[in-house]
Design a protein around this motif. Structure first.
Motif, PDB file in Angstrom:
ATOM      1  N   ARG A  13      84.564 104.408  19.277  1.00  0.00           N
ATOM      2  CA  ARG A  13      85.309 105.179  20.170  1.00  0.00           C
ATOM      3  C   ARG A  13      85.955 104.219  21.463  1.00  0.00           C
ATOM      4  N   GLU A  14      87.137 104.663  21.881  1.00  0.00           N
ATOM      5  CA  GLU A  14      87.386 104.370  23.255  1.00  0.00           C
ATOM      6  C   GLU A  14      87.424 105.312  24.270  1.00  0.00           C
ATOM      7  N   TYR A  15      86.616 105.175  25.505  1.00  0.00           N
ATOM      8  CA  TYR A  15      86.593 106.174  26.408  1.00  0.00           C
ATOM      9  C   TYR A  15      87.191 105.547  27.527  1.00  0.00           C
ATOM     10  N   PHE A  16      87.785 106.611  28.364  1.00  0.00           N
ATOM     11  CA  PHE A  16      88.483 105.906  29.792  1.00  0.00           C
ATOM     12  C   PHE A  16      87.476 106.539  30.722  1.00  0.00           C
ATOM     13  N   ALA A  17      87.235 105.810  31.409  1.00  0.00           N
ATOM     14  CA  ALA A  17      86.044 106.242  32.706  1.00  0.00           C
ATOM     15  C   ALA A  17      87.194 106.892  33.871  1.00  0.00           C
ATOM     16  N   LEU A  18      86.287 107.167  34.765  1.00  0.00           N
ATOM     17  CA  LEU A  18      86.934 107.556  36.107  1.00  0.00           C
ATOM     18  C   LEU A  18      88.077 106.604  36.547  1.00  0.00           C
ATOM     19  N   ASN A  19      87.644 105.239  36.566  1.00  0.00           N
ATOM     20  CA  ASN A  19      88.437 104.255  37.229  1.00  0.00           C
ATOM     21  C   ASN A  19      89.808 103.866  36.311  1.00  0.00           C
TER      22      ASN A  19
END
Length: 266
Positions: free
Chosen positions: A125-131
């Motif tokens: 998966r690709e997960y986009f963090a808060l930053n």
């Protein structure tokens, strides 16, 4: 409300550049100015082919001329008598999320004559963090981090640990299906011919039979051969020289038999 408004504004545009390719940072040579292991995007041939996959297709521990994408283009150029240029957009540790995202960008900017995808396993998966930073997740990576075989920063360790707790095997084919349908729609919209194979390991093939049986994946789109691990590259992990040679020959033969238009483009 302020939090949600800010979140909507802070879209990670650099991973979805409109009218351009997202930059990557690969640790292999050669790479172009965008970071991909291929020629510059404006170095166009008479025929241009996109290749997408994971570290198997990237072949980062092999000489560039020995990976199957290079071999296929070299053989096609010799067979056709004009320049066939390959653009290998493969990336280590990536999966279906990356491939659909990259195709969305590449079709708009590179306008290829053919697209070849070699799908990895469905667990990534690709997960986009808060930053806004893209973090790659897979159960194998999560286990390596938990066992302290891989060093990451605290935030990434906590995020991947949480994702590992939420992860289920049911989510793999669902995520793959959503990405596959998006890819199919993008390719249909452009009319660019394309075909698919998979890495020849159990992880990559585990759910395919069910997807074909339920007619969720178009079986006719998939080639009748896979990218098999015949020998191992110097990294002791990915396919070696013989594996790339065999798969490259199979792909070359398939293109000659099924894409005669490639030989007529000048």
């Amino acid at each position: 409300m302020k939090f949600f408004s800010k979140s909507l504004v802070d879209f990670p545009h650099k991973y979805f550049p409109n009218g351009n390719m997202p930059k990557v940072n690969l640790s292999c040579d050669p790479t172009n100015k965008f970071g991909y292991r291929c020629r510059e995007f404006d170095d166009r041939g008479d025929v241009n082919i996109l290749f997408l996959g994971d570290e198997w297709s990237l072949g980062e521990s092999l000489d560039f001329g020995l990976i199957y994408s290079s071999l296929v283009c070299e053989k096609l150029s010799a067979q056709c008598g004009f320049g066939v240029h390959g653009f290998n957009l493969s990336h280590r540790d990536k999966g279906y999320d990356y491939i659909s995202r990259t195709i969305w960008c590449a079709l708009r900017t590179l306008n290829p004559d053919f697209v070849f995808i070699c799908f990895p396993d469905m667990s990534r998966r690709e997960y986009f963090a808060l930053n806004g930073r893209c973090i790659d997740f897979s159960p194998a990576k999560a286990s390596a981090i938990a066992e302290k075989r891989v060093k990451v920063n605290r935030i990434e360790r906590e995020l991947i640990g949480t994702m590992r707790d939420l992860y289920t095997r049911f989510d793999e084919p669902i995520n793959a299906l959503k990405n596959y349908v998006l890819i199919e729609a993008l390719m249909s919209e452009t009319g660019i011919p394309w075909a698919v194979s998979v890495n020849g390991n159990n992880a990559a093939n585990e759910h395919l039979a069910l997807m074909f049986e339920k007619k969720l994946f178009n079986k006719e789109r998939f080639m009748d051969f896979t990218f098999d691990l015949i020998d191992v590259a110097p990294d002791n992990e990915t396919p070696g020289v013989k594996s790339h040679e065999v798969f490259g020959n199979q792909l070359f033969t398939w293109l000659c038999d099924n894409m005669p238009s490639i030989r007529r483009i000048k």
